[in-house]
Design a protein around this motif. Structure first.
Motif, PDB file in Angstrom:
ATOM      1  N   ALA A  91       0.822  -1.216   0.000  1.00  0.00           N
ATOM      2  CA  ALA A  91       0.000   0.000   0.000  1.00  0.00           C
ATOM      3  C   ALA A  91       0.854   1.263   0.000  1.00  0.00           C
ATOM      4  N   TYR A  92       2.144   1.100  -0.058  1.00  0.00           N
ATOM      5  CA  TYR A  92       3.060   2.230   0.048  1.00  0.00           C
ATOM      6  C   TYR A  92       3.833   2.468  -1.238  1.00  0.00           C
ATOM      7  N   ASP A  93       3.936   3.770  -1.592  1.00  0.00           N
ATOM      8  CA  ASP A  93       4.900   4.185  -2.596  1.00  0.00           C
ATOM      9  C   ASP A  93       6.258   4.216  -1.904  1.00  0.00           C
ATOM     10  N   MET A  94       7.273   3.714  -2.592  1.00  0.00           N
ATOM     11  CA  MET A  94       8.612   3.642  -2.007  1.00  0.00           C
ATOM     12  C   MET A  94       9.581   4.503  -2.808  1.00  0.00           C
ATOM     13  N   SER A  95      10.465   5.170  -2.097  1.00  0.00           N
ATOM     14  CA  SER A  95      11.410   6.063  -2.761  1.00  0.00           C
ATOM     15  C   SER A  95      12.800   5.923  -2.157  1.00  0.00           C
ATOM     16  N   TRP A  96      13.770   6.319  -2.950  1.00  0.00           N
ATOM     17  CA  TRP A  96      15.137   6.506  -2.477  1.00  0.00           C
ATOM     18  C   TRP A  96      15.471   7.990  -2.604  1.00  0.00           C
ATOM     19  N   TYR A  97      15.987   8.556  -1.541  1.00  0.00           N
ATOM     20  CA  TYR A  97      16.498   9.916  -1.525  1.00  0.00           C
ATOM     21  C   TYR A  97      17.986   9.847  -1.206  1.00  0.00           C
ATOM     22  N   ARG A  98      18.681  10.933  -1.472  1.00  0.00           N
ATOM     23  CA  ARG A  98      20.065  11.010  -1.061  1.00  0.00           C
ATOM     24  C   ARG A  98      20.394  12.420  -0.591  1.00  0.00           C
ATOM     25  N   GLN A  99      21.380  12.498   0.263  1.00  0.00           N
ATOM     26  CA  GLN A  99      21.832  13.784   0.765  1.00  0.00           C
ATOM     27  C   GLN A  99      23.349  13.780   0.848  1.00  0.00           C
TER      28      GLN A  99
ATOM     29  N   PHE B  83      20.628   4.280 -12.771  1.00  0.00           N
ATOM     30  CA  PHE B  83      20.019   3.686 -11.573  1.00  0.00           C
ATOM     31  C   PHE B  83      18.648   3.122 -11.936  1.00  0.00           C
ATOM     32  N   THR B  84      18.265   2.053 -11.247  1.00  0.00           N
ATOM     33  CA  THR B  84      16.955   1.455 -11.457  1.00  0.00           C
ATOM     34  C   THR B  84      16.353   1.067 -10.111  1.00  0.00           C
ATOM     35  N   ILE B  85      15.142   1.547  -9.871  1.00  0.00           N
ATOM     36  CA  ILE B  85      14.429   1.185  -8.656  1.00  0.00           C
ATOM     37  C   ILE B  85      13.485   0.020  -8.971  1.00  0.00           C
ATOM     38  N   SER B  86      13.342  -0.876  -8.003  1.00  0.00           N
ATOM     39  CA  SER B  86      12.415  -1.998  -8.161  1.00  0.00           C
ATOM     40  C   SER B  86      11.918  -2.398  -6.771  1.00  0.00           C
ATOM     41  N   ARG B  87      10.889  -3.230  -6.753  1.00  0.00           N
ATOM     42  CA  ARG B  87      10.343  -3.669  -5.475  1.00  0.00           C
ATOM     43  C   ARG B  87       9.917  -5.121  -5.572  1.00  0.00           C
ATOM     44  N   ASP B  88       9.949  -5.788  -4.426  1.00  0.00           N
ATOM     45  CA  ASP B  88       9.474  -7.157  -4.315  1.00  0.00           C
ATOM     46  C   ASP B  88       8.480  -7.169  -3.162  1.00  0.00           C
ATOM     47  N   ASN B  89       7.195  -7.149  -3.484  1.00  0.00           N
ATOM     48  CA  ASN B  89       6.182  -7.073  -2.441  1.00  0.00           C
ATOM     49  C   ASN B  89       6.155  -8.332  -1.575  1.00  0.00           C
ATOM     50  N   ALA B  90       6.553  -9.448  -2.128  1.00  0.00           N
ATOM     51  CA  ALA B  90       6.579 -10.686  -1.350  1.00  0.00           C
ATOM     52  C   ALA B  90       7.657 -10.631  -0.254  1.00  0.00           C
ATOM     53  N   LYS B  91       8.693  -9.835  -0.495  1.00  0.00           N
ATOM     54  CA  LYS B  91       9.794  -9.722   0.472  1.00  0.00           C
ATOM     55  C   LYS B  91       9.757  -8.401   1.233  1.00  0.00           C
ATOM     56  N   ASN B  92       8.739  -7.566   0.963  1.00  0.00           N
ATOM     57  CA  ASN B  92       8.639  -6.244   1.606  1.00  0.00           C
ATOM     58  C   ASN B  92       9.924  -5.443   1.439  1.00  0.00           C
ATOM     59  N   THR B  93      10.475  -5.490   0.245  1.00  0.00           N
ATOM     60  CA  THR B  93      11.786  -4.883   0.016  1.00  0.00           C
ATOM     61  C   THR B  93      11.776  -4.055  -1.267  1.00  0.00           C
ATOM     62  N   VAL B  94      12.446  -2.913  -1.200  1.00  0.00           N
ATOM     63  CA  VAL B  94      12.671  -2.078  -2.375  1.00  0.00           C
ATOM     64  C   VAL B  94      14.172  -2.025  -2.624  1.00  0.00           C
ATOM     65  N   TYR B  95      14.532  -1.980  -3.885  1.00  0.00           N
ATOM     66  CA  TYR B  95      15.941  -2.018  -4.294  1.00  0.00           C
ATOM     67  C   TYR B  95      16.299  -0.784  -5.118  1.00  0.00           C
ATOM     68  N   LEU B  96      17.563  -0.456  -5.100  1.00  0.00           N
ATOM     69  CA  LEU B  96      18.094   0.552  -6.007  1.00  0.00           C
ATOM     70  C   LEU B  96      19.374  -0.001  -6.608  1.00  0.00           C
ATOM     71  N   GLN B  97      19.290  -0.389  -7.869  1.00  0.00           N
ATOM     72  CA  GLN B  97      20.472  -0.850  -8.596  1.00  0.00           C
ATOM     73  C   GLN B  97      21.191   0.373  -9.156  1.00  0.00           C
ATOM     74  N   MET B  98      22.426   0.537  -8.774  1.00  0.00           N
ATOM     75  CA  MET B  98      23.203   1.707  -9.184  1.00  0.00           C
ATOM     76  C   MET B  98      24.377   1.242 -10.036  1.00  0.00           C
ATOM     77  N   ASN B  99      24.384   1.648 -11.282  1.00  0.00           N
ATOM     78  CA  ASN B  99      25.459   1.315 -12.209  1.00  0.00           C
ATOM     79  C   ASN B  99      26.180   2.583 -12.640  1.00  0.00           C
ATOM     80  N   SER B 100      27.363   2.401 -13.183  1.00  0.00           N
ATOM     81  CA  SER B 100      28.152   3.543 -13.700  1.00  0.00           C
ATOM     82  C   SER B 100      28.236   4.661 -12.665  1.00  0.00           C
TER      83      SER B 100
END
Length: 117
Positions: A31-39, A67-84
């Motif tokens: 039920a949640y939108d997930m985000s990655w921020y950076r500072q 970068f590519t964001i993805s999520r796995d609702n079965a694992k309650n996890t969001v990912y951020l693949q960071m290349n280059s």
């Protein structure tokens, strides 16, 4: 108790890759939108990437194509693949969960990413 626990940060050479993970507990993850921020030091926190509860994604201009964001609702996890990775990607990266109705928002504790040779 809601927890967002980030992992996967570290030191990487420019041009390298890292994958960040954020494991959520205590919320109905789907039920949640997930985000990655950076500072970065001395800078404002900025949105890196967003994935909605329905799976739509949006990436910041500075990371599009790398970068590519993805999520796995079965694992309650969001990912951020960071290349280059670049030195300017150096920052503390934070996971954010916002209920799709905008009624609640939560933050993780952050994970450091350093791009340096």
């Amino acid at each position: 108790q809601v927890q967002l626990v980030e992992s996967g940060g570290g030191l990487v050479q420019p041009g390298g890759s890292l994958r960040l993970s954020c494991a959520a507990s205590g919320i109905i993850f789907s039920a949640y939108d997930m985000s990655w921020y950076r500072q970065a030091p001395g800078k404002r926190r900025e949105l890196v990437a967003l994935i909605t509860s329905s799976g739509s994604t949006n990436h910041g201009d500075s990371v599009k194509g790398r970068f590519t964001i993805s999520r796995d609702n079965a694992k309650n996890t969001v990912y951020l693949q960071m290349n280059s990775l670049k030195s300017e990607d150096t920052a503390v990266y934070y996971c954010n969960a916002e209920h799709k109705a905008g009624i609640k928002t939560y933050w993780g504790q952050g994970t450091q990413v350093t791009g340096s040779s």
